[in-house]
Design a protein around this motif. Structure first.
Motif, short mmCIF file in Angstrom:
data_model
loop_
_atom_site.label_atom_id
_atom_site.label_comp_id
_atom_site.label_asym_id
_atom_site.label_seq_id
_atom_site.Cartn_x
_atom_site.Cartn_y
_atom_site.Cartn_z
N LEU A 232 11.88 0.70 -1.31
CA LEU A 232 13.00 1.45 -1.93
C LEU A 232 13.05 1.15 -3.43
O LEU A 232 13.25 2.07 -4.25
N GLY A 233 12.86 -0.12 -3.78
CA GLY A 233 12.90 -0.51 -5.19
C GLY A 233 11.78 0.14 -5.99
O GLY A 233 12.01 0.68 -7.08
N ALA A 234 10.57 0.12 -5.43
CA ALA A 234 9.42 0.71 -6.12
C ALA A 234 9.60 2.22 -6.30
O ALA A 234 9.04 2.81 -7.23
N ALA A 235 10.38 2.83 -5.41
CA ALA A 235 10.65 4.27 -5.52
C ALA A 235 11.85 4.54 -6.45
O ALA A 235 12.29 5.68 -6.57
N ASP B 79 0.84 -1.21 0.00
CA ASP B 79 0.00 0.00 0.00
C ASP B 79 0.88 1.26 0.00
O ASP B 79 0.58 2.23 -0.69
N ALA B 80 1.95 1.24 0.79
CA ALA B 80 2.85 2.40 0.86
C ALA B 80 3.50 2.65 -0.49
O ALA B 80 3.65 3.79 -0.93
N GLU C 78 1.04 7.64 -3.63
CA GLU C 78 1.85 8.64 -4.32
C GLU C 78 2.69 9.48 -3.36
O GLU C 78 3.86 9.75 -3.60
N VAL C 79 2.04 9.90 -2.25
CA VAL C 79 2.72 10.80 -1.31
C VAL C 79 3.90 10.10 -0.64
O VAL C 79 5.00 10.65 -0.55
N ILE C 80 3.65 8.86 -0.20
CA ILE C 80 4.73 8.12 0.47
C ILE C 80 5.85 7.78 -0.51
O ILE C 80 7.03 7.98 -0.23
#
Lengths: 245, 245
Positions: A134-137, A103-104, A108-110
């Motif tokens: 971290l990977g998803a970001a 979910d995090a 979008e904000v997280i």
């Protein structure tokens, strides 16, 4: 001892006139992300080592100041919101979890906060499935990294190079394996951020001399029946991690 | 996954139709005491192992439902007050701390709660200086026990027999040494409360295969300079522990 006990717990009952050995007091800004459903011990293991660094500021940062429900039922109150977070943290840390972590990653904000504040930190770090976030970001592209053994291989979905090791250091990315690796990870960071003598004092004060009563704590040591069952239980979760891409 | 995620985190993403191996689901009532100034990791280490016991109920119990400030600055919300606590817990657990632990020992309401609810539990347990609070409540008289290495010898002030061991079991008293011993302690309890296979699954799921980057985590391994300094820093605290008697 009242007021702000977070600042220097090692000092809580000490002689205020003591001389500290050189290199014992620092001024790190450590940002630890809270999000609904994170795994409590992922964060509290390293947190304990970080707060033992005299002078370091350790922030529990969330979207709002509301208590955050972890995946083990503990509610933890943040110390700071995203808006007030230091621009360039010394350490940016992301704990793992299961559904909450997904979910995090989709929030979008997280995700943007992780990408921007994480991206500007001296050390970009995680424990357990925190590396999935971290990977998803986009912060692990081309980096060696690890995760809980159930999700480790999936880091390649985000362009990372999965490594089967308890703590993986690649340049300024430091990632830990499953939840209890946070203690090894935390002590490793103290060793990197301070001197060896200080890290030894922290290890002794935390009495970190582990003696597990069983020795089946990694996939290579465990019975294949048990690891197979746990892997099977988490196939739906693994698919949801893949779907994050 | 919404609602009460505390109940069965191992199950959070599993196939609801799975058959569980025999002995995997239990119904323990585990009471973990919160008081102002307790050391967060003392509690969160064992808590992680306890919540991995499917079917166990793990309660964070405090005087009121207000968030409790730990000695490392984390605020944790209780799940239950003293008044609602199960009469005969399976496990009664007390975390340690420094000044907060002394204050708790001197607090009539808290000490009486420890004495009565602790006294009626199947297992009476602590980590770190939690044993000082158990001792002050009269629950360690004639029992072998341990504590953080800085306070271990002082358990004799309360009629206990101090033992230099990471986890000490004497009949139904199970005490852990300094803060990180809570992980070894927690896994030991899972092993006692469930079967060996289940304990192995919990260890693997928590990936508890510790590999500290330094090996100075006990007084016997540490440099005497460092252990001497830490002991010196805590002399005033040791005196306050003696004064509890």
């Amino acid at each position: 001892e009242k007021g702000n006990p977070a600042a220097q717990p090692l000092l809580s009952v000490h002689d205020q006139n003591m001389q500290w050995p050189q290199g014992w007091v620092g001024k790190e800004e450590i940002v630890m992300l809270l999000y609904p459903g994170f795994t409590a011990l992922d964060l509290f293991g390293p947190h304990h080592f970080f707060v033992l660094m005299m002078g370091a500021k350790v922030h529990l940062v969330a979207k709002t100041m509301e208590p955050v429900l972890t995946d083990t039922g503990i509610r933890v109150t943040p110390t700071m919101t995203f808006a007030d977070c230091p621009e360039k943290p010394t350490v940016f840390f992301v704990p793992g979890g299961t559904g909450g972590t997904l979910d995090a990653a989709k929030d979008e904000v997280i995700r943007k906060f992780v990408e921007e504040r994480g991206g500007s930190a001296d050390y970009i770090t995680s424990v357990c499935t925190g590396s999935v976030l971290l990977g998803a970001a986009g912060l692990l592209k081309g980096y060696k990294a690890t995760s809980h053994w159930i999700t480790r291989d999936l880091l390649s979905e985000f362009g990372a190079i999965p490594v089967d090791q308890r703590v993986v250091v690649d340049r300024n990315r430091i990632t830990g394996a499953g939840v209890t690796s946070g203690l090894d990870f935390g002590l490793k960071l103290v060793q990197d951020l301070r001197n060896q003598q200080y890290a030894e004092a922290v290890q002794l004060f935390a009495e970190y001399d582990p003696q597990p009563p069983i020795d089946k704590g990694s996939q290579s040591k465990a019975s294949p029946d048990i690891s197979g069952l746990l892997m099977h239980m988490h196939e739906p979760f693994r698919q949801m991690v893949r779907d994050l891409r």
